[in-house]
Write an enzyme that holds these catalytic residues in place. Structure first.
Site, PDB file in Angstrom:
ATOM      1  N   PHE A  22       0.856  -1.188   0.000  1.00 20.64           N
ATOM      2  CA  PHE A  22       0.000   0.000   0.000  1.00 20.64           C
ATOM      3  C   PHE A  22       0.892   1.238   0.000  1.00 20.64           C
ATOM      4  CE2 PHE A  22      -3.040   3.081   1.665  1.00 20.64           C
ATOM      5  CZ  PHE A  22      -4.155   2.775   0.906  1.00 20.64           C
ATOM      6  N   ALA A  57       0.943  -1.504   5.962  1.00 21.13           N
ATOM      7  CA  ALA A  57       1.789  -1.267   7.139  1.00 21.13           C
ATOM      8  C   ALA A  57       1.305  -2.044   8.359  1.00 21.13           C
ATOM      9  CB  ALA A  57       1.841   0.227   7.449  1.00 21.13           C
ATOM     10  N   TYR A  58       0.004  -2.250   8.475  1.00 20.13           N
ATOM     11  CA  TYR A  58      -0.536  -2.957   9.631  1.00 20.13           C
ATOM     12  C   TYR A  58      -0.077  -4.416   9.667  1.00 20.13           C
ATOM     13  CZ  TYR A  58      -3.857  -3.779  13.404  1.00 20.13           C
ATOM     14  OH  TYR A  58      -4.427  -4.068  14.621  1.00 20.13           O
ATOM     15  N   THR A  81       4.505   3.298   4.439  1.00 16.82           N
ATOM     16  CA  THR A  81       4.073   4.690   4.510  1.00 16.82           C
ATOM     17  C   THR A  81       2.628   4.736   4.970  1.00 16.82           C
ATOM     18  OG1 THR A  81       5.529   5.268   2.668  1.00 16.82           O
ATOM     19  CG2 THR A  81       3.784   6.832   3.202  1.00 16.82           C
ATOM     20  N   ILE A  83      -0.191   7.659   5.631  1.00 16.80           N
ATOM     21  CA  ILE A  83      -0.480   9.078   5.435  1.00 16.80           C
ATOM     22  C   ILE A  83      -1.798   9.404   6.126  1.00 16.80           C
ATOM     23  CG2 ILE A  83      -0.893  10.891   3.720  1.00 16.80           C
ATOM     24  CD1 ILE A  83       0.767   9.114   1.749  1.00 16.80           C
ATOM     25  N   THR A  87      -9.856  10.422   8.978  1.00 16.24           N
ATOM     26  CA  THR A  87     -10.436   9.596  10.042  1.00 16.24           C
ATOM     27  C   THR A  87      -9.348   9.160  11.024  1.00 16.24           C
ATOM     28  OG1 THR A  87     -10.060   7.492   8.902  1.00 16.24           O
ATOM     29  CG2 THR A  87     -12.102   8.682   8.354  1.00 16.24           C
ATOM     30  N   HIS A  89      -8.267   6.285  11.361  1.00 16.40           N
ATOM     31  CA  HIS A  89      -7.577   5.123  10.804  1.00 16.40           C
ATOM     32  C   HIS A  89      -6.057   5.269  10.878  1.00 16.40           C
ATOM     33  CE1 HIS A  89      -6.306   2.449   7.374  1.00 16.40           C
ATOM     34  NE2 HIS A  89      -7.071   1.638   8.077  1.00 16.40           N
ATOM     35  N   ARG A 128      10.497  12.395   2.141  1.00 19.59           N
ATOM     36  CA  ARG A 128      11.260  11.473   2.982  1.00 19.59           C
ATOM     37  C   ARG A 128      11.644  10.181   2.260  1.00 19.59           C
ATOM     38  NH1 ARG A 128       8.510  14.932   5.615  1.00 19.59           N
ATOM     39  NH2 ARG A 128       8.999  15.601   7.735  1.00 19.59           N
TER      40      ARG A 128
END
EC number: 2.5.1.78
Length: 156
Positions: A22, A57-58, A81, A83, A87, A89, A128
């Site tokens: 993602f 990432a989770y 990443t 972002i 919300t 989240h 970054r």
């Protein structure tokens, strides 16, 4: 006084780089930076680098945990990443990834470098990932190598 400090060259180190798919348009640059740093600065051989892709990432902590538990790697570099959106989240994903990855490193005694960008917007993430603010993937890879060498000194 004795000072222990890890160097960056680790030509025999076996390193896993785990990256979230993602936001791949950013994460691909993080991977390029990490692999370049491992090879060019760390002198790690190509055959000693394993790239693992996870959905987001989770999911990084579980994959990192399995890799650490396998005892095949001297270090792991976690890249992704997250972002901020409109919300909550962001907090769940960023916090879950950060906490999970940190726990793996402490529980497994395998250095896990945290190269997950947590940014307010896409521009910060791009900065970054190799533009204005350097490449955080490369920085995470160098942290991993330094920790491999430092832990070897501590254990010597």
């Amino acid at each position: 006084m004795k000072v222990l400090e890890g160097g960056l060259a680790a030509p025999n180190a076996k390193v896993a780089v785990v990256v979230a798919r993602f936001n791949s348009f950013i994460n691909d640059s993080l991977v390029e930076g990490a692999v370049d740093a491992l090879k060019r600065i760390g002198q790690v051989k190509d055959e000693n680098i394993t790239l693992v892709r996870v959905p987001g990432a989770y999911e990084l902590p579980l994959a990192v945990r399995r890799l650490a538990d396998s005892k095949k790697y001297d270090a792991i570099v976690a890249l992704g990443t997250v972002i901020r959106g409109g919300t909550a989240h962001f907090e769940y994903v960023a916090g879950g990834a950060s906490n999970g990855i940190g726990h793996v490193s402490l529980e497994s005694n395998v250095p896990v470098a945290f190269g997950v960008l947590t940014t307010e917007n896409i521009e910060q993430a791009i900065d970054r990932a190799g533009t204005k603010s350097g490449n955080k993937g490369a920085e995470a890879a160098l942290v991993a190598l330094e920790m491999v060498n430092l832990l070897a000194q501590i254990n010597a």
